[in-house]
Design a protein around this motif. Structure first.
Motif, mmCIF file in Angstrom:
data_model
loop_
_atom_site.group_PDB
_atom_site.id
_atom_site.type_symbol
_atom_site.label_atom_id
_atom_site.label_comp_id
_atom_site.label_asym_id
_atom_site.label_seq_id
_atom_site.Cartn_x
_atom_site.Cartn_y
_atom_site.Cartn_z
ATOM 1 N N LEU A 75 0.811 -1.210 0.000
ATOM 2 C CA LEU A 75 0.000 0.000 0.000
ATOM 3 C C LEU A 75 0.851 1.269 0.000
ATOM 4 C CD1 LEU A 75 -2.692 -1.262 2.496
ATOM 5 C CD2 LEU A 75 -3.119 -0.597 0.121
ATOM 6 N N PHE A 101 -7.977 1.413 0.544
ATOM 7 C CA PHE A 101 -7.003 0.341 0.776
ATOM 8 C C PHE A 101 -7.339 -0.890 -0.059
ATOM 9 C CE2 PHE A 101 -6.962 3.108 4.477
ATOM 10 C CZ PHE A 101 -5.625 3.473 4.470
ATOM 11 N N CYS A 155 -2.905 3.959 -2.186
ATOM 12 C CA CYS A 155 -3.966 3.955 -1.167
ATOM 13 C C CYS A 155 -4.677 5.296 -1.062
ATOM 14 C CB CYS A 155 -3.424 3.492 0.180
ATOM 15 S SG CYS A 155 -2.143 4.527 0.881
#
Ligand code: FRU
Length: 515
Positions: free
Chosen positions: A42, A488, A470
């Motif tokens: 992420l 996410f 993200c």
């Protein structure tokens, strides 16, 4: 470090690995993927994150000697809020960031809370060595009993800092008195510091000739949004677009519940006066744009030179509702993209407009473009071109017709997830719906849809979108309406789609994969 805690706490480390598809390639994925590898994937590509550990507000934004300094609220020892210190990085182009050692570490008895920095060109504070102008920082010393304002200076381009021996420079016996924004006010020939009186929902202004002796000038507020504590004020002049001789002042202050708000008016060196009766004007209609701060001394933006101003800011992309639980590792907390600011005269007076800084264009790589097609056909074209990516810049113009209901884009599309950037014609609202954007389970306050009133212009909606690992940042109405949200998704959710009924057309759609 939490990352070690996360990975070693799982038995899975010893189990065999399996291969899974990530993006467009196959890599060996360990069994503990869901815990730590996913968290690492992420990591944003072009948004600022600390190498490890916790980050919140941007601090000490100042341009000096070719470098954009970014200090930030940082816990050097863990992924949770605590031991607050100023982390430090510099960039020459807003794209590449060089991480530097912690600039202002936590001290015995107090933490280093948010604040700002500026160049003392005339050495008014006397901290200089006669060779280079000192950088000066103003920050809040936070102890359990009181918050006070301190000064520090640096003679080596912000690398090392010396606290002023006479600290604190301002103490009023309050526990809710913080986040000094310092700047040189040329017309009155003195320093101004704007601080939040958080629980009173006020911004308090101080003035000083020398950074050491401060005089209370005036207070602004309560006004506008007052549901939450007020934090992180910023105050700066901006030219009016199309009429550069006209300049107004913008006062931004964050309300912990409602987010960032701004007021447009005049600052005479002593007092901020709103042009119109204060109302709630949101800086960003998403949930993740907090504690924005603009750079002092930006090139072309020095008040004393009289040259056209360039005002750039960025903000912490998170929200206190869930900041402590966002599922990233080994860091937690990121900055928004840097945005250039302007004022535009609109139906409801002078409005703040924000646009991603032009420097980001160097990130553009693969480019896909379609023109003048119905929404359904647009998807066939996108598929045929294999347009996809986890870091994207998108410029899209939709043409709505009488029958248009909801239309827009979907990004970070995967088998079971998508982030929807849409327009509801009946409500006249732009929205970002992240309720199915990926991992939303870490907080009951995350899976939401965020909407903003947004007019069509001649039946058209023009969007400028930044997508990263993200996050999404959506700029509409040429930067007047902005929605910034964390998401996410799985790393392999890299699809992009258009949606809308037959009545809606895609006038143009440009998609760039970003390096
Ligand atoms: C805003 C804030 C500031 C404070 C800092 C502490 O996010 O609460 O008011 O200085 O964070 O980390």
């Amino acid at each position: 470090m939490t990352f070690e805690r996360l990975s070693s706490s799982t038995e899975a480390l010893k189990r065999p690995t399996r291969s899974e598809r990530v993006g467009r390639c196959y890599i060996a994925r360990p069994r503990y993927f869901p815990v730590c590898f996913a968290a690492m994937m992420l990591r944003p590509r072009f948004h600022f994150t600390p190498p490890a550990n916790w980050l919140n507000d941007p601090n000490g934004l100042v341009y000096f000697d070719g470098e954009w300094h970014l200090f930030y609220q940082h816990n050097p020892f863990g992924i949770d809020w605590g031991h607050m210190s100023w982390g430090h990085a510099v960039s020459r182009d807003f794209v590449h960031w060089e991480h530097l050692p912690v600039a202002l570490p936590e001290q015995p008895g107090y933490m280093i809370f948010s604040g700002s920095a500026a160049v003392d060109w005339a050495n008014t504070g006397g901290f200089g060595d006669g060779v280079r102008p000192p950088l000066v920082a103003a920050y809040t010393a936070h102890s359990p009993h009181e918050q006070t304002q301190h000064i520090a200076f640096s003679l080596d381009r912000g690398r090392t800092w010396t606290p002023y021996a006479g600290n604190p420079v301002i103490a009023i016996g309050s526990r809710e008195f913080r986040d000094p924004k310092l700047f040189w006010h040329a017309p009155s020939g003195r320093w101004v510091m704007a601080c939040a009186l958080a629980d009173r929902r006020q911004v308090r202004f101080y003035g000083s000739p020398n950074l050491r002796d401060w005089q209370h000038l005036s207070d602004f507020g309560p006004a506008g949004a007052t549901a939450g504590l007020w934090e992180c004020p910023d105050l700066f002049p901006l030219p009016v677009e199309g009429d550069p001789t006209q300049q107004r002042w913008v006062l931004k202050v964050d309300d912990q519940r409602c987010g960032a708000q701004y007021f447009v008016g005049d600052f005479n060196g002593e007092r901020f006066a709103c042009d119109d009766p204060p109302s709630v004007r949101r800086v960003d209609f998403g949930k993740d744009f907090y504690a924005a701060q603009s750079w002092n001394d930006a090139p072309g933006g020095r008040l004393d030179t009289g040259s056209p101003t360039r005002r750039v800011w960025l903000a912490w992309m998170s929200h206190w509702d869930y900041a402590a639980r966002t599922p990233t590792a080994p860091w937690r907390g990121m900055m928004s993209a840097p945005r250039e600011l302007a004022l535009r005269r609109d139906d409801d007076g002078l409005c703040l407009v924000q646009r991603p800084v032009r420097e980001l264009r160097v990130l553009r790589r693969a480019h896909w473009r379609i023109e003048d097609v119905a929404c359904g056909a647009a998807n066939d074209r996108l598929r045929a071109m294999d347009a996809h990516g986890t870091a994207l810049e998108i410029a899209a113009t939709f043409l709505a017709c009488a029958g248009s209901a909801e239309f827009g884009l979907k990004v970070r599309v995967g088998a079971a997830e998508e982030t929807v950037i849409g327009y509801n014609a009946a409500e006249g609202q732009l929205f970002v719906d992240r309720s199915r954007s990926g991992n939303v389970s870490f907080s009951p306050r995350f899976a939401e849809r965020h909407a903003a009133p947004c007019p069509l212009r001649d039946g058209a909606l023009a969007l400028h979108v930044l997508v990263d690992a993200c996050s999404v940042e959506v700029f509409a109405d040429d930067g007047r309406v902005v929605i910034s949200d964390l998401i996410f998704p799985e790393p392999e959710s890299d699809g992009i789609e258009v949606f809308g009924d037959g009545a809606t057309r895609v006038q143009s759609l440009d998609v760039w994969a970003l390096a």
